[in-house]
Motif scaffolding. Structure first.
Motif, mmCIF file in Angstrom:
data_model
loop_
_atom_site.group_PDB
_atom_site.id
_atom_site.type_symbol
_atom_site.label_atom_id
_atom_site.label_comp_id
_atom_site.label_asym_id
_atom_site.label_seq_id
_atom_site.Cartn_x
_atom_site.Cartn_y
_atom_site.Cartn_z
ATOM 1 N N VAL A 171 -2.854 10.414 5.597
ATOM 2 C CA VAL A 171 -3.136 11.822 5.323
ATOM 3 C C VAL A 171 -1.819 12.556 5.531
ATOM 4 C CG1 VAL A 171 -4.470 13.858 5.929
ATOM 5 C CG2 VAL A 171 -5.516 11.589 6.120
ATOM 6 N N TYR A 225 -11.083 13.522 5.219
ATOM 7 C CA TYR A 225 -10.972 12.096 5.493
ATOM 8 C C TYR A 225 -9.853 11.789 6.486
ATOM 9 C CZ TYR A 225 -13.756 12.219 1.273
ATOM 10 O OH TYR A 225 -14.714 12.526 0.341
ATOM 11 N N VAL A 256 -7.949 5.135 2.428
ATOM 12 C CA VAL A 256 -6.969 6.167 2.780
ATOM 13 C C VAL A 256 -5.914 5.521 3.680
ATOM 14 C CG1 VAL A 256 -6.578 8.383 3.926
ATOM 15 C CG2 VAL A 256 -8.678 8.018 2.609
ATOM 16 N N LYS A 283 -7.254 8.398 8.079
ATOM 17 C CA LYS A 283 -6.647 7.114 7.741
ATOM 18 C C LYS A 283 -7.648 5.994 7.989
ATOM 19 C CE LYS A 283 -2.659 4.201 8.824
ATOM 20 N NZ LYS A 283 -1.404 4.075 9.604
ATOM 21 N N LYS A 300 -2.489 16.182 1.264
ATOM 22 C CA LYS A 300 -2.778 15.230 0.198
ATOM 23 C C LYS A 300 -2.954 13.827 0.786
ATOM 24 C CE LYS A 300 -0.130 18.071 -3.013
ATOM 25 N NZ LYS A 300 1.099 18.185 -3.809
ATOM 26 N N LEU A 301 -3.661 12.985 0.048
ATOM 27 C CA LEU A 301 -3.983 11.653 0.538
ATOM 28 C C LEU A 301 -3.162 10.588 -0.171
ATOM 29 C CD1 LEU A 301 -7.879 11.967 0.496
ATOM 30 C CD2 LEU A 301 -6.369 12.322 2.453
ATOM 31 N N LEU A 357 -3.218 6.650 -0.962
ATOM 32 C CA LEU A 357 -4.341 5.734 -1.090
ATOM 33 C C LEU A 357 -3.875 4.318 -1.389
ATOM 34 C CD1 LEU A 357 -6.304 8.124 -3.448
ATOM 35 C CD2 LEU A 357 -6.817 7.772 -1.027
ATOM 36 N N GLY A 403 -5.182 13.004 -4.424
ATOM 37 C CA GLY A 403 -4.744 11.732 -3.858
ATOM 38 C C GLY A 403 -3.763 11.023 -4.768
#
Length: 279
Positions: A196, A143, A193, A145, A201-202, A204, A172
């Protein structure tokens, strides 16, 4: 070697009325039983079959051709059948439920509720599951941003925020400062998102992009004012705690929503209240 918790292709080494015994090769001392009701009619001595191996009610290895909902090292959502003295027993698609020990829980679990869990082998070589997912989620999310994703809340931390399994697979976090609504373990939420991180890791957010979120927030605030008979008993000068408690919004988000409603001529701000303008 027959491995518990995994699919494997084994050979028929002997047959009994109640089933066939399977192993990697003739003479092996770790043969497992495949019950007769699951033995295909055309399976003969020396033939091979793909089976899943687990433990029966007496903790003896047993083979099955039935498909489990989770296998060793996997993450899946399972339903709690019952809660006992040593933990919760979860339905994983086989005759004997799999154990979620109390020490592997993150908060209280309830019967008939589904939870995301990771399958592992305990020190006694028995298959079990755990709600502690942090070390088992991928940090190679595809994914970027601004993307919208689905997330399963698997742990709440007062210090860090809400830990989330994105699409049940990726690591996340909804940072503490982004939490303007109460979440619980097991909640599935739509998220944006916001970052990143370098470690993959995300980060959120429950909030959409500002212009989209402002539109939603303004309608929500308008409906909230209507619920107060058209007069909200505080203004955008109220404390952040009051605004978050009553509206579930940060003070800045509330002020943006109020600003939009003012611009549209739908409300007026009085000395100690905000009122709907009758049309």
């Amino acid at each position: 070697m027959v491995e518990i918790g995994k699919w494997q292709t084994l050979k028929v080494i002997r047959s009994k009325d109640f089933g066939v015994y399977l192993a990697e090769e003739q003479g092996a001392d770790d043969a497992v039983l495949l019950p007769r009701k699951q033995v295909p009619d055309d399976l003969k001595a020396g033939g091979e079959i793909r089976v899943f191996v687990y433990l029966d009610s007496s903790d003896r290895p047993i083979a099955t051709v039935n498909e489990p909902l989770i296998t060793l090292g996997q993450i899946a959502k399972l339903r709690v059948d019952s809660v006992g003295s040593i933990g919760a027993f979860m339905d994983w698609g086989l005759e004997k439920d799999i154990l979620l020990p109390f020490k592997e829980m993150v908060g209280k679990v309830r019967e008939n509720q589904e939870y995301l869990v990771y399958m592992y082998m305990d020190k006694s070589n028995r298959p079990c599951v755990s709600m502690k997912l942090y070390e088992h989620l991928s940090v190679n999310a595809p994914y970027q941003k601004g993307d919208t994703v689905q997330g399963y809340v698997y742990q709440i931390s007062e210090k860090f925020g809400a830990f989330v399994a994105v699409e049940n697979y990726y690591q996340g976090l909804i940072p503490k400062q982004e939490l303007h609504q109460k979440l619980r373990v097991g909640d599935v939420v739509s998220l944006r998102v916001s970052e990143v991180r370098e470690d993959g890791k995300l980060n959120l957010s429950l909030q959409k992009l500002s212009y989209q979120q402002m539109e939603e927030d303004s309608e929500m605030v308008y409906e909230a004012i209507l619920s107060y008979d058209g007069v909200l008993p505080f203004t955008d000068k109220a404390s952040p705690a009051v605004i978050e408690r009553e509206m579930g919004l940060s003070k800045n988000a509330f002020k943006r929503a109020i600003g939009r409603l003012l611009k549209e001529g739908r409300i007026e701000i009085r000395e100690k209240s905000i009122a709907i303008i009758d049309r």
